[in-house]
Scaffold this active site. Structure first.
Site, PDB file in Angstrom:
ATOM      1  N   ARG A 108      47.563   7.852  10.327  1.00 18.88           N
ATOM      2  CA  ARG A 108      46.232   8.161  10.047  1.00 18.88           C
ATOM      3  C   ARG A 108      45.250   6.749  10.713  1.00 18.88           C
ATOM      4  NH1 ARG A 108      45.135  11.428   5.541  1.00 18.88           N
ATOM      5  NH2 ARG A 108      47.045  12.652   5.010  1.00 18.88           N
ATOM      6  N   ARG A 593      -7.057  -2.913   8.133  1.00 17.72           N
ATOM      7  CA  ARG A 593      -7.560  -2.808   9.392  1.00 17.72           C
ATOM      8  C   ARG A 593      -9.028  -2.058   9.582  1.00 17.72           C
ATOM      9  NH1 ARG A 593      -1.784   0.192   9.527  1.00 17.72           N
ATOM     10  NH2 ARG A 593      -2.907   0.940   7.204  1.00 17.72           N
ATOM     11  N   ARG A 648      -8.467  -7.823   8.342  1.00 19.21           N
ATOM     12  CA  ARG A 648      -8.196  -8.321   9.949  1.00 19.21           C
ATOM     13  C   ARG A 648      -9.625  -7.590  10.421  1.00 19.21           C
ATOM     14  NH1 ARG A 648      -3.943  -4.953  13.396  1.00 19.21           N
ATOM     15  NH2 ARG A 648      -5.387  -3.407  13.295  1.00 19.21           N
ATOM     16  N   GLU A 780       0.773 -11.866  17.078  1.00 18.93           N
ATOM     17  CA  GLU A 780       1.336 -10.481  17.967  1.00 18.93           C
ATOM     18  C   GLU A 780       1.539 -10.640  19.156  1.00 18.93           C
ATOM     19  OE1 GLU A 780      -1.984  -7.522  17.205  1.00 18.93           O
ATOM     20  OE2 GLU A 780      -3.279  -9.323  16.830  1.00 18.93           O
ATOM     21  N   GLY A 801       2.263  -9.730  13.322  1.00 18.97           N
ATOM     22  CA  GLY A 801       1.898  -8.323  13.617  1.00 18.97           C
ATOM     23  C   GLY A 801       3.151  -7.826  14.427  1.00 18.97           C
ATOM     24  N   THR A 802       4.279  -7.268  13.865  1.00 15.34           N
ATOM     25  CA  THR A 802       5.395  -7.069  14.719  1.00 15.34           C
ATOM     26  C   THR A 802       5.454  -5.901  15.473  1.00 15.34           C
ATOM     27  OG1 THR A 802       6.495  -6.243  12.631  1.00 15.34           O
ATOM     28  CG2 THR A 802       6.824  -8.464  13.209  1.00 15.34           C
ATOM     29  N   ASN A 803       4.651  -5.080  15.075  1.00 13.38           N
ATOM     30  CA  ASN A 803       4.478  -3.775  15.985  1.00 13.38           C
ATOM     31  C   ASN A 803       4.024  -4.031  17.237  1.00 13.38           C
ATOM     32  OD1 ASN A 803       4.743  -2.422  13.535  1.00 13.38           O
ATOM     33  ND2 ASN A 803       2.936  -1.411  13.312  1.00 13.38           N
ATOM     34  N   ASP A 804       2.978  -4.889  17.378  1.00 14.04           N
ATOM     35  CA  ASP A 804       2.348  -5.345  18.757  1.00 14.04           C
ATOM     36  C   ASP A 804       3.209  -6.355  19.290  1.00 14.04           C
ATOM     37  OD1 ASP A 804       0.258  -3.624  19.258  1.00 14.04           O
ATOM     38  OD2 ASP A 804      -1.304  -4.995  18.887  1.00 14.04           O
ATOM     39  N   TYR A 887       5.643 -13.487   2.186  1.00 11.55           N
ATOM     40  CA  TYR A 887       5.273 -11.979   1.779  1.00 11.55           C
ATOM     41  C   TYR A 887       5.616 -11.066   2.978  1.00 11.55           C
ATOM     42  CZ  TYR A 887       0.633 -12.048   4.271  1.00 11.55           C
ATOM     43  OH  TYR A 887      -0.103 -12.050   5.169  1.00 11.55           O
TER      44      TYR A 887
END
Length: 915
Positions: A108, A593, A648, A780, A801-804, A887
């Site tokens: 097994r 935003r 922002r 960003e 701004g971790t998306n950009d 935060y």
């Protein structure tokens, strides 16, 4: 045994002297999962506890790694296996595969993390044309011996030799048809002998070789097959789905066989110390008389509830109940147990900490605290943000008018609606086209994993809570109903017949309820979950009508909030979202935003501002926008009174506020062809052409827009300052923070800051109200992260701004790549998960870490946060805790998840410090 934790192994299978690759079950323990895998470590632990475990030994994960790296086993492995096999034979008083009284073994898989059904197992190794007669004589049961032999050839042929399993299934079906029986247990010894002959012919035809008669060759080939299965397609897919590292390897467990298919006083089963679906205490599991283990898990025969075992074999039942209590108290958790009864003798074949649904996880964690088995810190480690997110999904409306057509076993909760599909390929294909589907099968097997992942839910007509479908679905948090026997599933004709004769064709919509096991025709409406009602304040823990699950969630959230260091804010652009976020536990707004405030009715004002030819036109547009902006902020400050609100300044790609160039060109052309007035449209078209950008995401936006269009940012700063002054005058406590977007150099920030400070001073003087408005920036762009030390001279806070930042670090356009090639990257293992979903720690994460360090070196009191959607991703929250952010900020519905994970991160960090 520290030398075994990281043994050094030379290339090409040559092992370094002193490295041990094989352990007897008496030598290990549950803490050696890295080395012995979960199954081997737990078999050793049960052996140490004195529980009835068949003797055996484990080949380590390190041996597997050598094999996978070099293509050959370690040089010492064969001799070690031989020595342990000899010891096993001496202990059992018989030899592997001997003719008169054969020792049989199972081989097994057993990786560190449970991967149910994803890797290979072979039972009854040691049987051959000669030893099958000896087994029959020793057992006094010819049928049993030939049944075991046909199982070996079937499993070995499919698993080790790569024969299509359908060929064996078809031969078995033909044997049952010839005998005119429905289940394989009704086949007699003579029928099974013929089946063995048919199976051997299949092996010969498909592989060009006879089924191996040498028992040691069977065992060695099976061991290699288990090693190879670590890199099988389904195993790799499962690891990607569950985020299990690909470099762990699997251990191999060689265990003396015990037989549940020796007649009515034998059987096999799976038991749980608590209900894995609900978490409630009681007798939960499945039992199947006269069967081997794979019959239960495969779901090919319907089991009886475990409680029935008390009537069938009370002695074994009582012993099993005692063992289950021992194991739960020892592991201090829900245990998943596999067992076999051989002619009244109970044997334990496996235990592990059991997979469970999200609701069960929260209930069990609090139950164990109340029982004194674990403390709150440990309980918090037993639940996850992903599970909490599942509990926030809607459920079916019990008051809706519905047409129930069946009911099965509630295997994994949730409310799933979709089009019926009857194979994995179709499920994947339709899902990729945007369709929601329900995968319907008689029973699932590991080859269905693709379709199970793609489907909204899984429905089977066979199997129970321990079948493959149920176990895998629970692990994935996927809705599942199993064992709906009244539904007749015809996968070849792609249809399901329900009681009353109604036929569900492929593509028809059905709904399944994994909490009740009910199956409905059509789409059933859904209602909010009680957990969401709790967060919204509509359900109160401790009230008479409070849901038991809500109580458990409340207790875990309260403890997480007490422990966490990270504060959790919301991404919210209006008062309604802000109020919801506050109810969900937000400690402020981390990202407002403002561009979202300018869409809709105000779009024309912004368009006029951008296209203004004169200063007077621009001033007029700004004058109209100012009171509208001020009122936006007054409402936000009122909703978040006493909590920080990070606003922002305008950061849209410019094209979002300009007319579509194609539509505008058509309008101008039509007007010209009709000789209609079109001076305004023509002027607008010329301006749009002038401002048109090939890549708007990297063009005139953010701080660049504020610097190019005079007065735009100062209008917004004035609106913020005046709104704060008005709120303060009304005895409120506004805590505004102004964030400058897309900064790439400190000079940009300095210019905007100088103008902002001047405006704030003017408002203070005009209102007589002292304002403390922090000014910071969003990090960003890679350059901003690399020059964070300089930028911190002009910034009081950073918000990542971790998306950009992910887009600019990877060079990805998120709107394009997720639809174009991310699926291929995930399938090929380039990504374990999308970098937009969980932060890329090595690339984007390293910039966040270095920028945080550099920023605080310049300004020790610099406040640090993150406002990309990574702020609500469980794994990313742990990373942000580790790098010292203050935060995280995320969408309102992800706030509870972030709160829970922030608490878990703090507890884990404390535990690491203690270790």
């Amino acid at each position: 045994m520290s030398e075994n934790k990281d043994p050094q192994v030379a290339e090409h299978g040559q092992s370094v002297e002193g490295v041990k690759f094989v352990y007897d079950f008496t030598e290990g323990n549950k803490d050696l999962k890295d080395l012995l895998g979960g199954k081997g470590a737990n078999l050793a632990e049960m052996t140490n506890l004195g529980l009835p475990v068949p003797p055996g030994f484990t080949i380590t994960t390190e041996a597997c790694k050598v094999y996978l790296d070099s293509g050959a086993e370690p040089a010492a492995l064969r001799d070690e296996v031989s020595a342990h096999l000899a010891a096993l034979e001496q202990k059992m008083g018989k030899k592997l595969g001997q003719a008169d009284d054969p020792l049989l073994v199972s081989v097994r898989s057993g990786a560190k993390f449970s991967m149910p059904g994803m890797m290979d197992t072979v039972l009854n190794i040691g049987l051959s044309d000669k030893s099958v007669q000896g087994l029959a004589g020793q057992a006094g049961d010819e049928r049993f011996a030939w049944d075991s032999y046909r199982r070996l050839i079937q499993m070995f042929g499919k698993t080790v030799l790569g024969v299509d399993g359908e060929l064996f299934e078809d031969a078995l079906d033909k044997a049952k048809e010839a005998k005119k029986v429905q289940v394989d247990t009704d086949l007699e010894a003579a029928d099974l002998k013929k089946l063995v002959t048919a199976f051997k012919k299949i092996v010969k035809k498909e592989t060009g070789r006879d089924f191996p008669q040498d028992p040691r060759e069977q065992m060695d080939l099976a061991i290699r097959a288990v090693f190879d299965s670590w890199n099988g397609d389904r195993a790799k897919l499962y690891r990607r789905q569950e985020r299990i590292p690909h470099d762990l390897g699997t251990a191999v467990n060689v265990c003396s066989m015990v037989f549940g298919n020796l007649g009515p006083d034998s059987g096999t089963g799976v038991a749980f110390t608590r209900d894995p679906a609900s978490g409630h205490q009681g007798v939960y599991g499945d039992y199947l008389q006269n069967a081997q283990g794979e019959d239960v898990v495969a779901g090919i025969r319907n089991t009886v509830p475990l409680a029935e075992l008390e009537r069938i074999d009370k002695k074994s039942y009582d012993q099993l109940m005692q063992i289950m209590e021992t194991l739960e108290n020892h592991y201090k958790d829900l245990c998943d147990i596999e067992f076999t009864i051989e002619r009244g003798q109970l044997w334990m074949l496996q235990t592990r900490v059991g997979k469970r649904t999200a609701g069960a996880a929260f209930r069990i964690a609090t139950q164990l605290v109340d029982q004194g088995l674990i403390d709150e810190a440990e309980a918090l480690q037993r639940v996850t943000g992903a599970q909490l997110a599942q509990l926030m999904f809607p459920r079916f409306d019990e008051g809706a008018k519905v047409e129930q057509v069946g009911r099965g076993i509630a295997a994994s909760p949730g409310a799933a609606v979709g089009k019926a599909v009857f194979d994995s390929y179709t499920a994947v294909k339709w899902s990729r086209s945007g369709e929601k589907v329900i995968l319907i099968r008689r029973e699932t097997n590991p080859d269905d994993l693709d379709g199970m992942i793609a489907a909204e839910g899984i429905l089977t007509s066979r199997g129970g809570k321990t079948s493959h479908a149920a176990v895998v679905a629970r692990g994935m948090g996927k809705t599942c109903v199993c064992g709906a026997e009244e539904l007749e599933v015809d996968t070849k004709r792609r249809r399901m017949t329900v009681p009353g004769g109604h036929v569900v064709e492929e593509g028809d919509v059905i709904s399944i309820d994994g909490s009740t096991g009910k199956v409905y025709l059509g789409e059933v409406p859904v209602v909010p979950s009680p957990v969401v009602e709790y967060f919204e304040g509509r359900m109160h823990p401790g009230a008479d009508d409070a849901d038991e699950l809500v109580e458990a969630v409340h207790r875990m959230m309260a403890f997480a909030d007490r422990k966490r260091r990270l504060r959790v804010r919301a991404n919210a652009d209006n008062a309604e979202d802000a109020l919801r976020a506050r109810r969900f536990g937000a400690q402020g707004i981390g990202l407002c935003r403002t561009e979202h405030m300018f869409l809709g009715d105000r779009r024309e004002l912004v368009e006029r501002l951008i296209l203004a030819d004169t200063e007077a036109e621009r001033e007029e547009s700004l004058k109209e926008l100012l009171p509208l902006q001020k009122q936006d902020f007054v409402q936000l400050f009122e909703s978040m009174d006493g909590l920080p609100v990070t606003i922002r300044l305008l950061d849209p790609p410019l094209h979002e506020f300009l007319p579509d160039i194609t539509e505008l060109s058509v309008r101008v052309a039509l007007a010209e062809s009709r000789q209609e007035p079109h001076e305004n449209e023509l002027r607008l078209l010329q301006a749009v052409h002038r401002l048109h950008e090939q890549n708007p995401m990297l063009g005139l936006r953010g701080v660049r827009l504020g610097l190019v269009i005079p007065g735009l940012f100062t209008m917004q700063v004035r609106a913020i300052a005046e709104a704060a002054a008005e709120r303060k005058g009304a005895k409120g406590d506004p805590r505004a923070e102004i964030m400058i977007p897309l900064v790439g150099t400190v000079q940009e920030l300095e210019i905007v800051r100088e103008e902002a400070d001047k405006v704030i001073a003017e408002v203070q003087e005009a209102t007589g109200c002292e304002l403390k408005l922090a000014i910071g920036t969003m990090i960003e762009l890679p350059r901003a992260a690399l020059t964070a030390g300089q930028i911190a001279e002009a910034a009081e806070f950073f918000s990542f701004g971790t998306n950009d930042l992910t887009q600019t670090v990877w060079g990805f356009s998120r709107d394009d790549v997720e639809a174009s090639f991310f699926t291929a990257y995930l399938e090929k293992g380039i990504f374990g998960v999308s970098p937009f979903e969980t932060i890329d720690k090595d690339g984007v994460g390293s910039l966040v870490k270095s920028a945080a360090k550099a920023g605080r070196a310049t300004r020790p009191d610099l406040k640090l946060g993150v406002c990309g959607e990574h702020g609500g991703d469980p794994e990313s929250v742990h990373f942000f805790h580790e790098v010292g952010l203050d935060y995280v900020s995320c969408s309102p519905f992800r706030i509870p998840v972030a709160r829970l994970e922030a608490g878990r991160a703090a507890v884990q960090a404390t535990g690491s410090d203690h270790r």
